[in-house]
Design a protein around this motif. Structure first.
Motif, PDB file in Angstrom:
ATOM      1  N   PRO A  43       0.839  -1.194   0.000  1.00  0.00           N
ATOM      2  CA  PRO A  43       0.000   0.000   0.000  1.00  0.00           C
ATOM      3  C   PRO A  43       0.881   1.254   0.000  1.00  0.00           C
ATOM      4  CG  PRO A  43      -0.681  -1.516   1.737  1.00  0.00           C
ATOM      5  CD  PRO A  43       0.608  -2.028   1.176  1.00  0.00           C
ATOM      6  N   CYS A  44       0.485   2.243  -0.768  1.00  0.00           N
ATOM      7  CA  CYS A  44       1.242   3.486  -0.877  1.00  0.00           C
ATOM      8  C   CYS A  44       0.832   4.435   0.244  1.00  0.00           C
ATOM      9  CB  CYS A  44       0.981   4.139  -2.226  1.00  0.00           C
ATOM     10  SG  CYS A  44       1.832   5.706  -2.450  1.00  0.00           S
ATOM     11  N   PRO A  45       1.807   4.986   0.994  1.00  0.00           N
ATOM     12  CA  PRO A  45       1.457   5.949   2.034  1.00  0.00           C
ATOM     13  C   PRO A  45       1.041   7.303   1.469  1.00  0.00           C
ATOM     14  CG  PRO A  45       3.823   5.519   2.043  1.00  0.00           C
ATOM     15  CD  PRO A  45       3.213   4.636   1.019  1.00  0.00           C
ATOM     16  N   GLY A  46       1.321   7.565   0.173  1.00  0.00           N
ATOM     17  CA  GLY A  46       1.019   8.856  -0.428  1.00  0.00           C
ATOM     18  C   GLY A  46      -0.271   8.910  -1.218  1.00  0.00           C
ATOM     19  N   CYS A  47      -0.867   7.762  -1.509  1.00  0.00           N
ATOM     20  CA  CYS A  47      -2.135   7.736  -2.247  1.00  0.00           C
ATOM     21  C   CYS A  47      -2.932   6.511  -1.812  1.00  0.00           C
ATOM     22  CB  CYS A  47      -1.886   7.736  -3.759  1.00  0.00           C
ATOM     23  SG  CYS A  47      -1.253   6.178  -4.424  1.00  0.00           S
ATOM     24  N   ASP A  48      -4.077   6.305  -2.429  1.00  0.00           N
ATOM     25  CA  ASP A  48      -4.938   5.178  -2.037  1.00  0.00           C
ATOM     26  C   ASP A  48      -4.579   3.874  -2.732  1.00  0.00           C
ATOM     27  OD1 ASP A  48      -6.393   6.764  -0.310  1.00  0.00           O
ATOM     28  OD2 ASP A  48      -7.860   7.327  -1.844  1.00  0.00           O
ATOM     29  N   GLY A  49      -3.582   3.905  -3.639  1.00  0.00           N
ATOM     30  CA  GLY A  49      -3.245   2.720  -4.426  1.00  0.00           C
ATOM     31  C   GLY A  49      -2.184   1.840  -3.793  1.00  0.00           C
ATOM     32  N   GLU A  50      -1.828   0.792  -4.540  1.00  0.00           N
ATOM     33  CA  GLU A  50      -0.736  -0.101  -4.181  1.00  0.00           C
ATOM     34  C   GLU A  50       0.267  -0.062  -5.322  1.00  0.00           C
ATOM     35  OE1 GLU A  50      -2.413  -3.962  -3.460  1.00  0.00           O
ATOM     36  OE2 GLU A  50      -2.863  -3.448  -1.375  1.00  0.00           O
ATOM     37  N   HIS A  51       1.557  -0.207  -4.995  1.00  0.00           N
ATOM     38  CA  HIS A  51       2.588  -0.117  -6.011  1.00  0.00           C
ATOM     39  C   HIS A  51       3.647  -1.192  -5.803  1.00  0.00           C
ATOM     40  CE1 HIS A  51       0.785   3.697  -6.986  1.00  0.00           C
ATOM     41  NE2 HIS A  51       1.043   4.149  -5.770  1.00  0.00           N
ATOM     42  N   ARG A  52       4.288  -1.593  -6.913  1.00  0.00           N
ATOM     43  CA  ARG A  52       5.388  -2.558  -6.868  1.00  0.00           C
ATOM     44  C   ARG A  52       6.667  -1.805  -6.479  1.00  0.00           C
ATOM     45  NH1 ARG A  52       5.338  -7.368  -8.250  1.00  0.00           N
ATOM     46  NH2 ARG A  52       3.509  -7.119  -9.572  1.00  0.00           N
ATOM     47  N   ILE A  53       7.459  -2.404  -5.610  1.00  0.00           N
ATOM     48  CA  ILE A  53       8.699  -1.802  -5.130  1.00  0.00           C
ATOM     49  C   ILE A  53       9.819  -2.100  -6.115  1.00  0.00           C
ATOM     50  CG2 ILE A  53      10.422  -1.819  -3.300  1.00  0.00           C
ATOM     51  CD1 ILE A  53       8.190  -2.666  -1.366  1.00  0.00           C
ATOM     52  N   ALA A  54      10.554  -1.035  -6.522  1.00  0.00           N
ATOM     53  CA  ALA A  54      11.696  -1.199  -7.425  1.00  0.00           C
ATOM     54  C   ALA A  54      12.987  -1.427  -6.642  1.00  0.00           C
ATOM     55  CB  ALA A  54      11.842   0.026  -8.318  1.00  0.00           C
ATOM     56  N   SER A  55      13.191  -0.656  -5.575  1.00  0.00           N
ATOM     57  CA  SER A  55      14.400  -0.814  -4.760  1.00  0.00           C
ATOM     58  C   SER A  55      14.087  -0.464  -3.316  1.00  0.00           C
ATOM     59  CB  SER A  55      15.535   0.063  -5.287  1.00  0.00           C
ATOM     60  OG  SER A  55      15.170   1.416  -5.240  1.00  0.00           O
ATOM     61  N   VAL A  56      14.903  -1.015  -2.401  1.00  0.00           N
ATOM     62  CA  VAL A  56      14.644  -0.847  -0.978  1.00  0.00           C
ATOM     63  C   VAL A  56      15.919  -0.512  -0.214  1.00  0.00           C
ATOM     64  CG1 VAL A  56      12.720  -2.487  -0.969  1.00  0.00           C
ATOM     65  CG2 VAL A  56      14.992  -3.286  -0.416  1.00  0.00           C
ATOM     66  N   LEU A  57      15.727   0.108   0.934  1.00  0.00           N
ATOM     67  CA  LEU A  57      16.783   0.319   1.919  1.00  0.00           C
ATOM     68  C   LEU A  57      16.150   0.041   3.272  1.00  0.00           C
ATOM     69  CD1 LEU A  57      19.628   1.278   2.738  1.00  0.00           C
ATOM     70  CD2 LEU A  57      18.690   3.590   2.836  1.00  0.00           C
ATOM     71  N   GLN A  58      16.623  -1.016   3.948  1.00  0.00           N
ATOM     72  CA  GLN A  58      16.078  -1.390   5.254  1.00  0.00           C
ATOM     73  C   GLN A  58      16.666  -0.482   6.329  1.00  0.00           C
ATOM     74  OE1 GLN A  58      13.761  -3.716   5.322  1.00  0.00           O
ATOM     75  NE2 GLN A  58      14.070  -4.455   3.251  1.00  0.00           N
ATOM     76  N   VAL A  59      15.825   0.109   7.168  1.00  0.00           N
ATOM     77  CA  VAL A  59      16.291   0.977   8.249  1.00  0.00           C
ATOM     78  C   VAL A  59      15.506   0.658   9.522  1.00  0.00           C
ATOM     79  CG1 VAL A  59      17.008   2.875   6.750  1.00  0.00           C
ATOM     80  CG2 VAL A  59      14.686   2.822   7.612  1.00  0.00           C
ATOM     81  N   GLU A  60      16.097   1.028  10.649  1.00  0.00           N
ATOM     82  CA  GLU A  60      15.404   0.940  11.929  1.00  0.00           C
ATOM     83  C   GLU A  60      15.138   2.363  12.391  1.00  0.00           C
ATOM     84  OE1 GLU A  60      18.288  -1.301  14.177  1.00  0.00           O
ATOM     85  OE2 GLU A  60      17.023  -3.072  14.043  1.00  0.00           O
ATOM     86  N   VAL A  61      13.936   2.606  12.896  1.00  0.00           N
ATOM     87  CA  VAL A  61      13.560   3.927  13.379  1.00  0.00           C
ATOM     88  C   VAL A  61      13.471   3.873  14.895  1.00  0.00           C
ATOM     89  CG1 VAL A  61      11.758   5.685  13.360  1.00  0.00           C
ATOM     90  CG2 VAL A  61      12.294   4.448  11.266  1.00  0.00           C
ATOM     91  N   ALA A  62      14.141   4.823  15.568  1.00  0.00           N
ATOM     92  CA  ALA A  62      14.050   4.950  17.029  1.00  0.00           C
ATOM     93  C   ALA A  62      12.948   5.955  17.331  1.00  0.00           C
ATOM     94  CB  ALA A  62      15.373   5.405  17.616  1.00  0.00           C
ATOM     95  N   HIS A  63      11.985   5.556  18.160  1.00  0.00           N
ATOM     96  CA  HIS A  63      10.811   6.382  18.437  1.00  0.00           C
ATOM     97  C   HIS A  63      10.895   7.148  19.754  1.00  0.00           C
ATOM     98  CE1 HIS A  63       8.482   4.703  15.086  1.00  0.00           C
ATOM     99  NE2 HIS A  63       9.183   3.614  15.337  1.00  0.00           N
ATOM    100  N   ASN A  64      11.836   6.807  20.606  1.00  0.00           N
ATOM    101  CA  ASN A  64      11.870   7.437  21.927  1.00  0.00           C
ATOM    102  C   ASN A  64      13.105   8.333  22.106  1.00  0.00           C
ATOM    103  OD1 ASN A  64      13.620   5.261  21.978  1.00  0.00           O
ATOM    104  ND2 ASN A  64      13.182   4.724  24.097  1.00  0.00           N
ATOM    105  N   ILE A  65      13.503   9.035  21.054  1.00  0.00           N
ATOM    106  CA  ILE A  65      14.610   9.985  21.140  1.00  0.00           C
ATOM    107  C   ILE A  65      14.036  11.385  21.033  1.00  0.00           C
ATOM    108  CG2 ILE A  65      16.653  10.888  19.986  1.00  0.00           C
ATOM    109  CD1 ILE A  65      17.314   8.073  19.141  1.00  0.00           C
ATOM    110  N   THR A  66      14.460  12.267  21.940  1.00  0.00           N
ATOM    111  CA  THR A  66      14.026  13.657  21.919  1.00  0.00           C
ATOM    112  C   THR A  66      15.256  14.551  21.885  1.00  0.00           C
ATOM    113  OG1 THR A  66      12.077  13.089  23.241  1.00  0.00           O
ATOM    114  CG2 THR A  66      12.681  15.418  23.120  1.00  0.00           C
TER     115      THR A  66
END
Length: 80
Positions: A43-66
């Motif tokens: 699912p696309c976060p920018g529109c209502d559609g779904e899209h095929r992924i061409a390339s990826v970069l795996q990342v980890e997001v830290a949520h408790n940093i201020t």
């Protein structure tokens, strides 16, 4: 898609994938929660559609940093 959180070394982390879509939106560098591979359709976060992924970069997001104070870079200090 629900994010899955985990604690590591005091950080609240979640897996996120930065994707470029092969079709559909031209939204470069879109972040999609979870771990995904090139070729998957998500699912696309920018529109209502779904899209095929061409390339990826795996990342980890830290949520408790201020950030409470930003230190100036050396070239930003007055008098230099």
């Amino acid at each position: 898609m629900a994010e899955k959180f985990r604690m590591e070394n005091g950080l609240l982390l979640s897996d996120t994938t930065m994707v470029e879509f092969a079709d559909g939106c031209a939204d470069a560098g879109t972040f999609v929660p979870g771990t995904h591979e090139a070729g998957e359709v998500v699912p696309c976060p920018g529109c209502d559609g779904e899209h095929r992924i061409a390339s990826v970069l795996q990342v980890e997001v830290a949520h408790n940093i201020t950030v409470t104070k930003a230190e100036p870079a050396d070239d930003d200090e007055p008098g230099t």
